[in-house]
Enzyme design. Structure first.
Site, short mmCIF file in Angstrom:
data_model
loop_
_atom_site.label_atom_id
_atom_site.label_comp_id
_atom_site.label_asym_id
_atom_site.label_seq_id
_atom_site.Cartn_x
_atom_site.Cartn_y
_atom_site.Cartn_z
N LYS B 80 -45.35 -26.88 -44.97
CA LYS B 80 -44.39 -25.79 -44.80
C LYS B 80 -43.31 -25.97 -45.87
O LYS B 80 -42.90 -27.10 -46.15
CB LYS B 80 -43.79 -25.86 -43.40
N SER B 155 -41.47 -19.59 -36.97
CA SER B 155 -41.24 -19.50 -38.39
C SER B 155 -42.35 -20.12 -39.25
O SER B 155 -42.42 -19.86 -40.45
CB SER B 155 -39.93 -20.21 -38.74
N SER B 179 -41.34 -22.69 -33.22
CA SER B 179 -41.82 -22.29 -34.54
C SER B 179 -43.14 -22.88 -34.98
O SER B 179 -43.69 -22.48 -36.01
CB SER B 179 -40.77 -22.63 -35.60
#
Lengths: 121, 488, 494
Positions: B80, B155, B179
């Site tokens: 990420k 997210s 997330s």
């Protein structure tokens, strides 16, 4: 009573944010308050952003206001989810100079100094 | 060489590499080509580190040939874009950092690299991890491989989409309010958020320090166990990371669920949960029961307050954490500032997107003079009540099970108008963050062709039970094996 | 100052702790490095990095707490003080707010009335220092150097117990002395490692409530503390007497103009939004840790002063000054132990000629050009009548110039001779104590000055000094002054 809050409350008028005095009054923010928060947070809001922000922030604040329903008498605020305490490191120099590499990310540097518009004291 | 290497799980790739069925270079090359091919439709990656990946894969093959392979030698994965990666763009999904090249590696990145893993690239995400649909990214929304008009969740939406579309067998994520788990549920993947303090936060760009935790999105519980074993453990550079032994998570998977006490929270099945989703979750609970798990009801009386609590604590911490982005040492700097105040306000005003600004402002407000008690202090007290509820519940059960998200993936643009509607997406996942507990989401069915997730929460350090529960469930079901048609 | 007004002062002393590395990072704290070469990612507030607390900082704060009879908190908490400023890279300063590490201490100073006065210490808390802004030579820019960012500070806050600039200085000196005794700070004011803010207000004598205070910022010398407070007190009194009111504000002392002026720009709309730092956990200090720190405490100024009075029979005021610095006290004790003269005489020399020489050359006692042993050797030669006190002053100056017994300027023959002894011998300065020799000179002087003798004998006793001078002149100052006096008296009275 929380000591910090007393101190902070005493400063409320200074910032111009009016503290709530009634739980029943609907919570919402006006444009002036939002502008003041934006200034405190150093955020420039474009004009079209400002109106939307007032509306959405008011929504959020009203939403989180339901916390006032909870009975939290004698409840210790959480410090760490697992109630751990601070670990200490030995007093040893471990970081070496990496200035030039690190300053590649800075937009304005001169003689190793980070530049900002002139600060007037 | 088989044509469908991309369908293999991490564990299967590891076995094949050991057997010499194919090389790290081959699988890396294949996945890089898939990433490139899908980029226009999915937008899952912000940066693809192709050259670096191929070089690492080559080294991994050499290391293996020399008989010195690490635990993840040659295994491809994506990070990420919230994790700092040395000399690689680390944008955090923001215009503020779209020119930021981290001068160091996050601990998680370093541990995976040391174990021999190959980084394919950096995945797209909601800006500064603030969002539940990946629509707040400066680099544009990510599309769900199951339906390109829908969100992959957020997210960690780039990570979930990449894993679901078989662009990477695994990807890291971070979870502040759901997330990792919500995107996993929305894409039919497995998402693990460990106990707060289990994995180092060093090098992970902070959103809300007391809630953020690094984890992984994979295609099987087994893969999550493999990766957790590498990323978990004490780090002297993170004061909140706890020195707690790291068990062999993979070895713990095989124990049966016989006698496992599973708690069900009644409120989770109240209004707000999509009916079809409820059915899928209930069916999953029945599978657990068939395997010997004992179901019972548990009460979390303060859970209703978890979303408002979260939306005080997280913005408060973020408002302070994001103050460092001021245009001076790194990140976006406004051009021709007329004075210092102007430099700050414009750099931040231009660099941050609308949702990030809203959260910074919410946080600034709840911490400001006269409001601290009513909001921040109160929220940290309610948080303690919520943690106490969980503590009491875990006296009677080993895991708590329920839905991960109230609905399957919604359409992009559907919830962007009202922040509260978006925030309520995390209603089932936020409790684990507030209480610092480990949790996992595993695929448990489909509603109208869209995946649904089963959410399991454990007591502190309960990752083993969660992984075992998910793994045993996956042995009985094949939801986690389903692949979106366009990516088979 | 008009006695109708009472001055009320509280001090906040910022002491830089003498650690090797910073409070929350492993970067070096050394002074004077090239800009930003001692600012690591943590000090720069880089994305993703985290603070970890330095153990030595906790130990030092603990030492200070015990030294001022304070409570060392079992649990203290770091908080974030949020504001934007270029020298504050994270946009917040990590400090302690509600729960400081040290609270409720005290120390004693000599009050304005001469008696011992207790000054309460409200709290002492740990925090990180900020960086530095540089304005020279950069045209429209300011340059930011973050080397100092993250340097550990102990902020010591007094009760508003001080009643004059003089008391404020005495308090600040006492704190300075304590932190240096404890070895927790070098107390170097030029480098900014010891500085203070003063909260100053005035009120009509007899009034209970406090007047509105002004905060004077960044006073970095004892002299400035005194001058700034005196200026501010005068300003406030004049303002009130002219019908004005004092505003609560921060004021900066300008040492060039000797005045304080308002810093309104920085005060504007500050709302620090303190909250516990979620990157740091509560600091818990175990009793065993406190006990081990207590066991390691050195003898502190007050105890040492008392001991010097008791053990060496020193005048209390002299003992006070000698114990202000640990190094000075150590020097005195070494000199007293090395010689056989009375300790008070040694003290007189340390506080007299030695202090004057140090002061003249701008040296610290650690760098004295006369060692304690050499000073003892000199004082002993006076005590055994080898030289007079006057000659001793000359010998001292020679010793000072030559710079210590290690100095190669005199080839030292083997033997027991001290440096003073060598100089006395080399320059033939030994005192003349031979009675017959002195008598001979006295007789010569009397014979050569008949009219002065007559005047003296007819009652002009002031002329005695004239004869002493003549005798000393003829003996090159070496005659034993006691003997000269006695012999002259005897001869002139005939």
């Amino acid at each position: 009573m929380h000591k910090a809050a007393c101190i902070i409350a005493a400063r409320a008028s200074q910032v111009g944010l009016r503290a709530r005095n009634s739980r029943n009054s609907p919570v919402s923010l006006n444009k002036e308050q939002v502008q003041r928060i934006a200034t405190l947070a150093r955020l420039k809001l474009a004009d079209e952003e400002a109106a939307e922000t007032v509306q959405k922030l008011s929504r959020i604040v009203a939403f989180v206001d339901q916390l006032s329903q909870a009975n939290t008498d004698n409840v210790t605020p959480m410090a760490h989810p697992l109630n751990a305490s601070q670990r200490l490191r030995a007093d040893v120099v471990t970081e070496l100079d990496d200035r030039d590499h690190v300053q590649e990310n800075a937009a304005a540097v001169q003689d190793g100094l980070y530049l900002v518009p002139k600060v007037i004291e | 060489m088989a044509q469908d290497l991309h369908l293999l799980t991490l564990t299967q790739i590891a076995a094949s590499l050991r057997n010499g069925d194919f090389s790290a270079c081959e699988i890396t090359d294949l996945l890089l080509r898939r990433i490139e091919a899908s980029d226009a439709s999915l937008n899952a990656f912000i940066t693809v580190t192709a050259d670096q990946a191929l070089a690492t894969a080559k080294r991994a093959d050499e290391t293996r040939a020399a008989g010195k392979a690490g635990a993840l030698n040659g295994l491809p994965l994506a990070h990420k874009d919230i994790f700092c990666t040395r000399d690689v763009l680390t944008s955090c999904g923001s215009h503020m950092l779209d020119n930021f090249v981290a001068p160091y590696d996050a601990t998680v990145v370093e541990r995976f690299a040391n174990a021999g893993a190959v980084m394919l690239g950096k995945t797209n995400m909601d800006e500064f991890a603030m969002g539940s649909s990946n629509e707040t990214s400066f680099f544009g929304p990510v599309h769900n491989p199951w339906d390109l008009e829908r969100t992959p969740g957020g997210s960690s939406g780039g990570s979930s989409a990449a894993v679901a579309a078989r662009l990477a067998p695994a990807a890291t994520g971070t979870d502040t309010g759901g997330s990792i788990r919500q995107p996993a549920a929305l894409t039919g993947t497995v998402g693990l958020k460990p106990t707060y303090g289990r994995v180092s936060r060093y090098g992970m760009i902070a959103f809300a320090s007391s809630l953020d935790q690094a984890g992984v999105i994979t295609r099987s519980a087994e893969d999550a166990a493999l990766l957790l074993g590498v990323m978990a453990g004490f780090d002297a550079r993170d004061s909140t990371c706890i020195d707690h032994p790291v068990p062999d998570y993979v070895a713990g998977l095989s124990t049966s669920l016989n006698g496992l006490r599973v708690g069900i929270v009644r409120q989770h099945f109240d209004a707000g949960l999509d009916g079809q989703t409820a059915l899928a979750v209930k069916a999953a609970l029945a599978v657990l029961e068939e395997q010997g798990a004992i179901l019972s009801e548990v009460d979390l009386p303060n859970l209703d307050l978890s979303v408002p609590t979260y939306y005080v604590v997280a913005p408060a911490e973020c408002s302070s954490n994001l103050s460092r982005f001021d245009g001076v040492r790194f990140g976006h700097r406004a051009s021709d500032p007329k004075d210092l105040f102007d430099l700050y306000c414009r750099s931040r005003g231009e660099g941050f997107g609308a949702e990030v600004k809203r959260r910074i402002m919410t946080g600034t407000y709840v911490l400001s003079a006269g409001y601290y008690d009513a909001y921040y202090l109160k929220a940290q007290q309610v948080r303690q009540l919520i943690a106490d509820d969980f503590r009491k519940a875990f006296a009677d059960v080993d895991v708590i099970a329920g839905p991960t998200a109230p609905t399957p993936a919604f359409k992009l643009g559907d919830k962007t108008d009202d922040p509260i509607t978006m925030y309520l997406n995390d209603i089932y996942t936020i409790g684990a963050n507030l209480a610092g507990l480990p949790a996992i989401s595993t695929p448990c069915g489909f509603v109208a062709g869209l995946p649904v997730g089963l959410h399991l929460v454990g007591p502190p350090w309960g990752e083993e039970a969660l992984l075992r529960c998910a793994h045993q469930y996956q042995l009985q079901t094949d939801w986690h094996l389903a692949c979106p048609e366009a990516y088979r | 100052m008009k006695p109708a007004w009472e001055v009320v002062i509280g001090l906040e002393v910022h002491t830089q702790l003498a650690t090797r590395s910073k409070i929350f990072s492993g970067a070096a704290t050394e002074y004077g490095a090239a800009p930003n070469t001692q600012a690591c990612l943590v000090d720069l507030g880089y994305p993703g990095v985290l603070p970890v607390l330095n153990e030595e900082v906790v130990r030092m704060a603990c030492k200070f707490g015990l030294a001022v009879n304070a409570t060392v908190a079992e649990r203290s908490v770091f908080a974030r003080k949020n504001y934007f400023y270029p020298d504050l890279p994270k946009g917040y300063q990590i400090s302690q707010y509600e729960l400081p590490i040290v609270k409720h201490g005290e120390l004693f100073i000599q009050g304005d009335d001469g008696s011992d006065k207790r000054i309460g210490i409200t709290r002492a808390h740990l925090e990180e220092d900020a960086g530095k802004s540089i304005h020279e030579g950069l045209q429209q820019f300011s340059g930011i150097d973050l080397n100092r960012a993250g340097t550990p500070l102990l902020e010591i806050v007094s009760e508003p117990d001080l009643r004059s600039a003089k008391e404020a200085v005495a308090y600040m000196r006492k704190i300075h002395s304590i932190v240096r005794y404890l070895g927790i700070s070098d107390g170097n004011m030029q480098e900014g490692s010891f500085r203070c803010d003063a909260n100053v207000s005035v009120r009509p004598r007899g009034q209970d409530t406090l007047g509105t205070r002004a905060e004077l910022k960044n006073l970095n010398s004892f002299r400035f503390v005194e001058k700034a407070i005196n200026f501010e007190v005068q300003r406030q009194i004049e303002l009130i007497e002219d019908g004005g009111t004092v505003v609560q504000e921060t004021r900066l002392y300008d040492s060039d103009k000797d005045e304080t002026r308002s810093m309104r720009s920085k005060e504007e709309a500050n709302d620090y939004r303190y909250f516990p730092d979620p990157d740091l956990l509560p600091v818990e200090i175990e009793k065993s840790f406190i006990d081990s720190v207590r066991a390691s405490l050195p003898e502190l100024p007050d105890a040492k002063q008392q001991r010097f009075v008791n053990e060496y029979a020193l005048k209390p005021d002299d003992a006070d000054i000698l114990t202000l610095s640990r190094a000075l006290a150590d020097y005195f004790e070494a000199a007293a132990a090395a010689g056989s003269a009375s300790a008070q005489v040694v003290a007189n020399w340390v506080l007299g000629d030695l202090a004057a020489a140090l002061n003249r050359d701008g040296l610290e006692i650690e760098n004295s050009r006369v060692t304690a042993a050499d000073l003892a050797g000199l004082v002993d030669r006076i005590a055994d009548d080898t030289i007079s006190g006057k000659i001793a002053k000359e010998v001292f100056e020679i010793m000072w110039k030559r710079g210590g017994s290690e100095s190669p300027t005199i080839p030292v023959p083997a033997g027991q001779l001290s440096l003073a002894g060598q100089i006395i011998k080399e320059l033939d300065l030994e005192q003349i104590s031979d009675t017959s020799a002195i008598e001979a000179v006295v007789d010569e002087v009397i014979a050569a000055n008949p009219s002065q003798v007559a005047d003296y004998q007819s009652g002009k006793e002031k002329l005695f000094g004239f004869f002493v001078g003549k005798v000393m002149q003829q003996t090159g100052g070496k005659a034993n002054p006691g003997q000269v006096n006695a012999i002259l008296k005897a001869r002139l009275s005939k």
